[in-house]
Design a protein around this motif. Structure first.
Motif, short mmCIF file in Angstrom:
data_model
loop_
_atom_site.label_atom_id
_atom_site.label_comp_id
_atom_site.label_asym_id
_atom_site.label_seq_id
_atom_site.Cartn_x
_atom_site.Cartn_y
_atom_site.Cartn_z
N LYS A 110 0.81 -1.21 0.00
CA LYS A 110 0.00 0.00 0.00
C LYS A 110 0.85 1.27 0.00
O LYS A 110 0.48 2.27 -0.61
CB LYS A 110 -0.94 0.00 1.21
CG LYS A 110 -2.09 -0.99 1.09
CD LYS A 110 -2.96 -0.97 2.33
CE LYS A 110 -4.14 -1.93 2.17
NZ LYS A 110 -4.94 -2.04 3.41
N ASN A 159 -8.87 -4.78 7.24
CA ASN A 159 -8.62 -3.89 6.11
C ASN A 159 -8.19 -2.53 6.61
O ASN A 159 -8.90 -1.54 6.51
CB ASN A 159 -9.88 -3.77 5.23
CG ASN A 159 -9.60 -2.99 3.97
OD1 ASN A 159 -8.46 -2.93 3.51
ND2 ASN A 159 -10.62 -2.37 3.42
N TRP A 160 -6.99 -2.49 7.18
CA TRP A 160 -6.43 -1.23 7.66
C TRP A 160 -5.66 -0.56 6.54
O TRP A 160 -5.26 -1.20 5.58
CB TRP A 160 -5.47 -1.49 8.83
CG TRP A 160 -6.14 -2.09 10.01
CD1 TRP A 160 -7.42 -1.90 10.42
CD2 TRP A 160 -5.55 -3.00 10.95
NE1 TRP A 160 -7.67 -2.63 11.55
CE2 TRP A 160 -6.54 -3.32 11.91
CE3 TRP A 160 -4.29 -3.57 11.07
CZ2 TRP A 160 -6.31 -4.16 12.97
CZ3 TRP A 160 -4.05 -4.43 12.13
CH2 TRP A 160 -5.05 -4.72 13.06
N ASP A 161 -5.42 0.73 6.71
CA ASP A 161 -4.60 1.41 5.72
C ASP A 161 -3.14 1.44 6.17
O ASP A 161 -2.77 0.86 7.20
CB ASP A 161 -5.14 2.81 5.41
CG ASP A 161 -4.99 3.80 6.57
OD1 ASP A 161 -4.28 3.48 7.57
OD2 ASP A 161 -5.57 4.89 6.50
N HIS A 162 -2.32 2.12 5.39
CA HIS A 162 -0.88 2.19 5.62
C HIS A 162 -0.54 2.70 7.02
O HIS A 162 0.32 2.14 7.71
CB HIS A 162 -0.26 3.09 4.55
CG HIS A 162 1.19 3.38 4.72
ND1 HIS A 162 2.15 2.38 4.76
CD2 HIS A 162 1.85 4.55 4.87
CE1 HIS A 162 3.34 2.94 4.92
NE2 HIS A 162 3.19 4.24 4.99
#
Length: 222
Positions: A110, A159-162
């Motif tokens: 990501k 579903n985490w982000d960076h």
């Protein structure tokens, strides 16, 4: 036409192996020029030198675990990849690793979006030059271990982000919450909200940082 290839690995024999494999006639259309380096400081200096001399770096093969350049907070191949993406926007990044923890893999994909992301366990002397040639020709490549690692996150419905990944990884490395703003470009309140969300998902909101890391390790995320 020359193809400038930066190779960074802390094992000189590995660097020489890559050079030998990529010196084959697979690259006969473009003559490869190899820039060899074994640590973050030397690699940084060679990147900047090429930039100043207006010499493009076309491809970079970067091991993730490298001796750091503490003075400039360049700690590994991931930081070098960010630097290359900034200085040479068309440089094709190929990251190589022995590690495949899902959160680390997700953070890299990501954050950097490398053209190649390869577990060293997935390649051999025959496949490696073919993979590199395909990447140079425009393909995006993820080796089987990397793909499986990504699937592990999907299976766990995470579903985490960076930035979320960074928070958990940094905490696991012993960085205190109060110091996370030194590493992540977010306010303290934003970081605390994200951390609370992570705890909600993994601990149902209850538990210490130690509990959080133990749970993440139990799930195979770290």
């Amino acid at each position: 036409m020359n193809l400038n290839i930066l190779i960074v690995d802390d094992h000189p024999m590995t660097v020489d192996s890559y050079v030998n494999l990529l010196s084959d006639d697979q690259f006969q259309e473009n003559t490869p020029n190899f820039i060899k380096s074994y640590n973050c400081e030397d690699a940084h200096n060679k990147i900047i030198l090429n930039l100043k001399q207006n010499i493009n770096i076309d491809v970079a093969l970067l091991d993730i675990n490298l001796p750091p350049y503490k003075q400039l907070n360049i700690n590994d191949g991931i930081d070098l990849a960010f630097l290359l993406k900034e200085k040479f926007t068309k440089c094709k990044i190929v990251l190589l690793t022995m590690r495949s923890e899902p959160l680390t893999v997700d953070k890299i994909i990501k954050g950097i979006r490398p053209e190649g992301f390869i577990s060293k366990n997935d390649i051999n002397f025959e496949s490696f030059p073919v993979i590199c040639k395909n990447i140079i020709d425009g393909e995006i490549f993820r080796s089987s271990t990397i793909v499986e690692s990504q699937r592990e996150l999907f299976k766990k419905n995470i579903n985490w982000d960076h930035h979320d990944n960074q928070i958990l990884i940094l905490i696991s490395q012993g960085v205190k919450t109060v110091n996370l703003t030194d590493y992540i470009p977010l306010s303290m309140s934003a970081i605390e909200k994200r951390k609370a969300n992570i705890k909600d998902q993994l601990l149902r909101g209850k538990g210490s940082d130690k509990d959080l890391i133990e749970k993440a390790k139990t799930l195979g995320l770290l």
